[in-house]
Scaffold this motif. Structure first.
Motif, PDB file in Angstrom:
ATOM      1  N   ALA A  77       0.903  -1.134   0.034  1.00 28.05           N
ATOM      2  CA  ALA A  77       0.180  -0.002  -0.043  1.00 28.05           C
ATOM      3  C   ALA A  77       0.869   1.216  -0.056  1.00 28.05           C
ATOM      4  O   ALA A  77       0.275   2.279  -0.762  1.00 28.05           O
ATOM      5  N   TYR A  78       2.062   1.131   0.739  1.00 31.44           N
ATOM      6  CA  TYR A  78       2.908   2.391   0.840  1.00 31.44           C
ATOM      7  C   TYR A  78       3.452   2.651  -0.706  1.00 31.44           C
ATOM      8  O   TYR A  78       3.882   3.534  -1.157  1.00 31.44           O
ATOM      9  N   LYS A  79       4.002   1.523  -1.069  1.00 32.94           N
ATOM     10  CA  LYS A  79       4.524   1.225  -2.314  1.00 32.94           C
ATOM     11  C   LYS A  79       3.942   2.058  -3.483  1.00 32.94           C
ATOM     12  O   LYS A  79       4.507   2.649  -4.303  1.00 32.94           O
ATOM     13  N   GLN A  80       2.746   1.579  -3.526  1.00 35.01           N
ATOM     14  CA  GLN A  80       1.626   2.175  -4.462  1.00 35.01           C
ATOM     15  C   GLN A  80       1.510   3.451  -4.201  1.00 35.01           C
ATOM     16  O   GLN A  80       1.072   4.503  -5.232  1.00 35.01           O
ATOM     17  N   ALA A  81       1.582   4.099  -3.005  1.00 35.13           N
ATOM     18  CA  ALA A  81       1.054   5.436  -2.749  1.00 35.13           C
ATOM     19  C   ALA A  81       1.969   6.187  -3.110  1.00 35.13           C
ATOM     20  O   ALA A  81       1.680   7.285  -3.563  1.00 35.13           O
ATOM     21  N   TRP A  82       3.746   6.291  -2.918  1.00 33.40           N
ATOM     22  CA  TRP A  82       4.513   7.221  -3.092  1.00 33.40           C
ATOM     23  C   TRP A  82       4.453   7.630  -4.836  1.00 33.40           C
ATOM     24  O   TRP A  82       4.375   8.896  -4.955  1.00 33.40           O
ATOM     25  N   PRO A  83       4.126   7.063  -5.790  1.00 37.13           N
ATOM     26  CA  PRO A  83       4.215   7.450  -7.153  1.00 37.13           C
ATOM     27  C   PRO A  83       2.610   8.363  -7.298  1.00 37.13           C
ATOM     28  O   PRO A  83       2.623   9.292  -8.021  1.00 37.13           O
ATOM     29  N   VAL A  84       1.621   7.982  -6.634  1.00 42.25           N
ATOM     30  CA  VAL A  84       0.356   8.788  -6.587  1.00 42.25           C
ATOM     31  C   VAL A  84       0.802  10.349  -6.275  1.00 42.25           C
ATOM     32  O   VAL A  84       0.485  11.347  -6.627  1.00 42.25           O
ATOM     33  N   GLU A  86       3.750  11.579  -5.766  1.00 45.96           N
ATOM     34  CA  GLU A  86       4.707  12.222  -6.771  1.00 45.96           C
ATOM     35  C   GLU A  86       3.850  12.865  -7.877  1.00 45.96           C
ATOM     36  O   GLU A  86       4.227  14.049  -8.386  1.00 45.96           O
ATOM     37  N   ASN A  87       2.834  12.291  -8.652  1.00 41.14           N
ATOM     38  CA  ASN A  87       2.147  12.536  -9.835  1.00 41.14           C
ATOM     39  C   ASN A  87       1.356  13.789  -9.397  1.00 41.14           C
ATOM     40  O   ASN A  87       1.111  14.656 -10.165  1.00 41.14           O
ATOM     41  N   ARG A 115      12.246  15.684 -11.425  1.00 31.16           N
ATOM     42  CA  ARG A 115      10.945  15.079 -11.129  1.00 31.16           C
ATOM     43  C   ARG A 115       9.928  15.916 -10.417  1.00 31.16           C
ATOM     44  O   ARG A 115       8.770  15.899 -10.441  1.00 31.16           O
ATOM     45  N   ASN A 116      10.656  17.144  -9.657  1.00 32.02           N
ATOM     46  CA  ASN A 116       9.914  17.769  -8.763  1.00 32.02           C
ATOM     47  C   ASN A 116       9.347  18.893  -9.532  1.00 32.02           C
ATOM     48  O   ASN A 116       9.953  19.692 -10.189  1.00 32.02           O
ATOM     49  N   VAL A 140       2.237  21.139 -22.436  1.00 28.51           N
ATOM     50  CA  VAL A 140       0.834  20.067 -22.201  1.00 28.51           C
ATOM     51  C   VAL A 140       1.553  18.753 -21.427  1.00 28.51           C
ATOM     52  O   VAL A 140       2.556  18.263 -21.822  1.00 28.51           O
ATOM     53  N   GLY A 141       0.817  18.167 -20.751  1.00 30.48           N
ATOM     54  CA  GLY A 141       1.047  17.182 -19.794  1.00 30.48           C
ATOM     55  C   GLY A 141       2.021  17.441 -18.398  1.00 30.48           C
ATOM     56  O   GLY A 141       2.104  16.423 -17.539  1.00 30.48           O
ATOM     57  N   GLU A 142       2.317  18.906 -18.580  1.00 30.06           N
ATOM     58  CA  GLU A 142       3.032  19.109 -17.201  1.00 30.06           C
ATOM     59  C   GLU A 142       2.112  19.388 -16.144  1.00 30.06           C
ATOM     60  O   GLU A 142       1.053  19.681 -16.219  1.00 30.06           O
ATOM     61  N   HIS A 143       2.608  19.390 -14.806  1.00 29.70           N
ATOM     62  CA  HIS A 143       1.881  19.775 -13.705  1.00 29.70           C
ATOM     63  C   HIS A 143       1.420  21.438 -13.936  1.00 29.70           C
ATOM     64  O   HIS A 143       2.018  22.288 -14.681  1.00 29.70           O
ATOM     65  N   SER A 144       0.275  21.514 -13.123  1.00 28.92           N
ATOM     66  CA  SER A 144      -0.293  23.062 -13.288  1.00 28.92           C
ATOM     67  C   SER A 144       0.524  24.072 -12.897  1.00 28.92           C
ATOM     68  O   SER A 144       0.303  25.180 -13.644  1.00 28.92           O
ATOM     69  N   LEU A 145       1.617  23.759 -11.995  1.00 26.83           N
ATOM     70  CA  LEU A 145       2.266  24.882 -11.580  1.00 26.83           C
ATOM     71  C   LEU A 145       3.348  25.198 -12.753  1.00 26.83           C
ATOM     72  O   LEU A 145       3.502  26.509 -12.890  1.00 26.83           O
ATOM     73  N   VAL A 146       3.733  24.458 -13.695  1.00 26.00           N
ATOM     74  CA  VAL A 146       4.557  24.249 -14.523  1.00 26.00           C
ATOM     75  C   VAL A 146       3.751  25.239 -15.703  1.00 26.00           C
ATOM     76  O   VAL A 146       4.296  26.216 -16.263  1.00 26.00           O
TER      77      VAL A 146
END
Length: 167
Positions: A77-84, A86-87, A115-116, A140-146
């Motif tokens: 559950a933790y292993k699956q949470a970290w990429p979420v 980060e995204n 990655r940040n 396009v496809g970038e984080h909303s901040l970018v």
């Protein structure tokens, strides 16, 4: 490095056309366990990005709980949470500070590949980031901040975004 020095170094890199409008801030909650805190970026007086340790920890707890509800063992559950996380751009304050410090010695290309999303966004408003590159950048496809910082930089520089990008 102290936050005040780090902030000054980062602010000194922002393009002159935006330097007076973009602020980066941080606070520490002195009475919380481990003095957790928050980081945020404002444009004008409007907060356009916020991340912090308490938000990270509560979001992590919720995502892990959701993963556990689907039958995942705790470690998985933790292993699956970290990429979420980060995204979503949810990160610890210490991680943001470490990445900001490291960005001081990075090239624009390295910052854009980071990655940040804070580092990628700061690359777009960096004085070293030229107008030609700005015209060709595709957010396009970038984080909303970018995407937001890209729009603000294009407006400030009088650059028309590329056809492929957001407007």
């Amino acid at each position: 490095m102290q936050w005040s020095k780090l902030k000054k170094h980062v602010k000194d890199r922002i393009a002159e056309s935006l330097a007076s409008r973009i602020e980066i801030n941080q606070t520490r909650y002195r009475h919380s366990h481990d003095q957790e805190g928050e980081f945020w970026i404002t444009f004008g007086k409007e907060r356009i990005f916020s991340a912090g340790s308490l938000t990270y920890l509560s979001t992590l707890g919720q995502v892990v709980s959701d993963n556990r509800a689907t039958g995942a063992p705790l470690a998985e559950a933790y292993k699956q949470a970290w990429p979420v996380l980060e995204n979503k751009g949810v990160m610890l304050l210490e991680e943001i500070n470490k990445d900001l410090f490291c960005s001081l010695s990075q090239t624009i290309e390295e910052m854009l590949e980071h990655r940040n999303p804070v580092i990628r966004g700061l690359a777009v408003v960096d004085a070293r980031y030229g107008k030609r590159r700005l015209e060709l950048f595709n957010p396009v496809g970038e984080h909303s901040l970018v995407q937001s910082l890209y729009r603000f930089r294009c407006e400030a520089e009088g650059v028309k975004p590329s056809v492929r990008s957001l407007v």
